[in-house]
Design a protein around this motif. Structure first.
Motif, mmCIF file in Angstrom:
data_model
loop_
_atom_site.group_PDB
_atom_site.id
_atom_site.type_symbol
_atom_site.label_atom_id
_atom_site.label_comp_id
_atom_site.label_asym_id
_atom_site.label_seq_id
_atom_site.Cartn_x
_atom_site.Cartn_y
_atom_site.Cartn_z
ATOM 1 N N VAL A 29 0.855 8.600 9.783
ATOM 2 C CA VAL A 29 2.096 8.076 9.209
ATOM 3 C C VAL A 29 2.065 6.547 9.146
ATOM 4 O O VAL A 29 2.330 5.939 8.106
ATOM 5 C CB VAL A 29 3.311 8.560 10.031
ATOM 6 C CG1 VAL A 29 4.561 7.766 9.668
ATOM 7 C CG2 VAL A 29 3.546 10.050 9.792
ATOM 8 N N VAL A 30 1.721 5.915 10.261
ATOM 9 C CA VAL A 30 1.678 4.450 10.306
ATOM 10 C C VAL A 30 0.604 3.914 9.356
ATOM 11 O O VAL A 30 0.822 2.957 8.605
ATOM 12 C CB VAL A 30 1.425 3.962 11.740
ATOM 13 C CG1 VAL A 30 1.233 2.446 11.761
ATOM 14 C CG2 VAL A 30 2.582 4.354 12.656
ATOM 15 N N SER B 174 1.048 11.045 13.939
ATOM 16 C CA SER B 174 1.761 9.769 14.065
ATOM 17 C C SER B 174 0.893 8.613 13.561
ATOM 18 O O SER B 174 1.383 7.703 12.876
ATOM 19 C CB SER B 174 2.163 9.529 15.520
ATOM 20 O OG SER B 174 3.078 10.526 15.958
ATOM 21 N N GLY C 144 8.113 7.175 11.222
ATOM 22 C CA GLY C 144 7.453 7.166 12.529
ATOM 23 C C GLY C 144 8.443 7.125 13.666
ATOM 24 O O GLY C 144 8.312 7.845 14.661
#
Length: 423
Positions: free
Chosen positions: A79-80, A76, A173
Motif C-alpha cells: 500500500v505504501v 501494508s 494505510g
C-alpha cells in the motif's frame, strides 16, 4: 460470514480498492501523456506495459514471500509503496522517466494479489463469499478512483492529480492499521519462519546436508521455489494458467485505451460546460467500471452455486460475443453504446472471482501463495502485452480491428476452459 471474515474483508478490500484505483486511473492519463510527450499510442502502450507487466513478473516472488512471511505486513508495504510510486509518476518528464515511475509503482503493486488472495484462501471460512466481497472492494476503487481522477482532471494539471492520488495510499494505510482479525495458521507459520528451519529437519540430518537447512539462503529459496513450482504445474493448473493469461490479455487490451476509443464516437465527443471541457467518454468508462462491482459480486456468489469451470466458460463466451458486437453496436446510437459498455464492465469483472476460485481448487493448500503468484504472472505479466497489442493495433489500424482481435482472444479462452474441463 463470521466476524473474523468481515474484518478480513475490510482489510483486504481497502488494499484491493487502492490497487485498482491506480491501475484503472492510468488509462485516463494515457491521452494526456501522448499529447504532452508527443508520442504515439504504440509508444505509450509499451510504456504502460512495463508497469503493468512487472506486476505479473514480480507476482511469483511475492507468492513465495506470501507463503513464508506475514501477509498482513506485505500488504501494508504494498500500500505504501504504491503511493510512493504513483507520486513519482507525477514527476515524470518524458516517456523514459514515465516508464521508470510506472515500473516502480508496478514493483510494489505486484505484492498485493498473491499476498491478499492467499491470506483470504487460508483464513476465510466462507471463502467464495469473501472472494466476492474482496472483489467488490476492488471494484469500488476501480470505479471511484477513476471517477475522482476524471473530476480532478477537469480542474487541475495531470501531475497534481497524480500527486493527490498518491496521498490516498497514506490514508488507506492508516485505516488498515485499525482493523483487527485472526489470521489463524499464518501466525504459527510466521513463528517457524522467524526462528529458521524446522527443528525436525535439523534432527533428521545431523550432517547438515538436508535441503531445508539452506531455506534461509537465496539459493535455498530458489531451489524451494523451483521444487514447489514443478509440483504446482500439473496438467490442470497449467491449462488454468493459460486461461488466466488469455483473460489478462483481453482485460488489458480492452481497458488501456478504452476512454480514447469511446471518444471516437460522435455521441461521446468532448463538450464545453461552464467554461471547461468535459469528456463524456471518461464518465462512460467509469460507469463501466462501476457496473463491474455487480459483476464481481455475482461472479463470486455464482461459484458457490454452480461448478466454477461452468461459470468460467460462460463468462469467456460472453466476453467474446460482446467484443465482436461492440463495433456494430457503437454505430447504433448513444443508448446502445452505453448499454454494451455496461455489459462489458459486468462480464469482464465478473470473470475475476471465478478464475480465483478455479485457481484455489487446482492448487495444493501449501502453495496457495505461489499459485496466485503464477496466476498474476499470467494475468498482469503476460496479460500486460494486451496494452502493447492494443496500442499497436490502434496505431496501425482501427478500433474495430482491435475488438475483433479481443473477441478472438476471448474465444481462445473459452476453448481453453473446455480443455480444462476434460483434464
Amino acid at each position: 460470514m463470521n466476524e473474523n471474515d468481515r474484518a478480513l474483508v475490510q482489510f483486504t478490500a481497502l488494499a484491493h480498492g487502492l490497487f485498482h484505483t491506480y491501475e484503472l486511473s492510468i488509462p485516463l492519463f494515457v491521452g494526456l501523456w501522448m499529447a504532452e510527450f508527443g508520442v504515439s499510442a504504440a509508444v505509450i502502450g509499451a510504456v504502460v506495459s512495463v508497469g503493468y507487466g512487472v506486476i505479473g513478473v514480480g507476482a511469483p516472488v511475492s507468492g513465495v514471500l506470501s507463503d513464508r512471511l506475514d501477509a498482513r505486513r506485505l500488504i501494508s508495504a504494498a500500500v505504501v509503496g504504491m503511493g510512493v510510486g504513483f507520486g513519482v509518476v507525477a514527476l515524470a518528464r518524458g516517456p523514459i522517466t514515465l516508464g521508470a515511475a510506472v515500473l516502480l509503482w508496478g514493483c510494489f503493486a505486484s505484492v498485493y494479489h498473491p499476498a491478499g488472495l492467499s491470506l483470504i484462501s487460508r483464513t476465510a471460512d466462507a471463502r467464495g463469499t469473501v472472494f466476492a466481497y474482496h472483489g467488490v472492494g476492488g471494484n469500488v476503487g476501480t470505479a471511484f478512483g477513476p471517477l475522482l481522477t476524471a473530476l480532478m482532471l477537469m480542474f487541475v494539471d495531470w501531475r497534481l492529480a497524480a500527486g493527490v492520488l498518491s496521498v490516498v495510499a497514506v490514508l488507506v494505510g492508516v485505516a488498515g492499521t485499525q482493523i483487527e482479525f485472526d489470521v489463524g495458521g499464518d501466525d504459527d507459520g510466521m513463528a517457524a519462519n522467524e526462528d529458521g528451519p524446522s527443528t525436525d529437519a535439523d534432527k533428521s540430518d545431523p550432517h547438515g546436508d538436508d535441503p531445508e537447512e539452506t531455506s534461509g539462503s537465496i539459493v535455498g529459496e530458489l531451489r524451494q521455489m523451483a521444487t514447489s513450482s514443478r509440483a504446482l504445474f500439473g496438467a490442470a493448473f497449467t491449462v488454468a494458467f493459460v486461461a488466466v493469461l488469455l483473460y489478462g490479455v483481453y482485460y488489458r487490451g480492452l481497458l488501456t485505451f478504452l476512454p480514447d476509443v469511446l471518444a471516437e464516437s460522435p455521441a461521446l465527443a468532448p463538450v464545453e460546460l461552464l467554461g471547461r471541457t468535459v469528456q463524456p467518454s471518461q464518465y462512460v468508462y467509469t460507469a463501466l467500471l462501476t457496473v463491474g462491482i455487480g459483476g464481481q459480486y455475482v461472479g463470486g456468489r455464482l461459484t458457490d452455486r454452480v461448478p466454477s469451470l461452468t461459470a468460467f466458460l460462460g463468462f469467456f463466451t460472453a466476453l467474446a460475443v460482446l467484443a465482436l458486437a461492440f463495433p456494430i453496436v457503437r454505430e447504433a446510437g448513444t443508448v446502445p453504446l452505453i448499454g454494451i459498455c455496461l455489459l462489458l464492465g459486468f462480464f469482464v469483472y465478473g470473470t475475476a472471482p471465478v478464475y480465483q476460485v478455479v485457481v484455489a481448487e487446482e492448487a495444493p493448500d501449501d502453495v496457495q501463495g505461489l499459485s496466485y503468484g503464477f496466476t498474476y504472472l499470467a494475468m498482469f505479466g503476460v496479460g500486460a502485452l494486451g496494452a502493447s497489442l492494443a496500442g499497436f493495433v490502434l496505431t496501425n489500424s482501427t478500433s474495430a480491428v482491435l475488438f475483433a482481435v479481443l473477441g478472438g482472444v476471448a474465444g481462445l479462452g473459452a476453448l481453453t476452459v473446455v480443455a480444462l474441463r476434460r483434464v
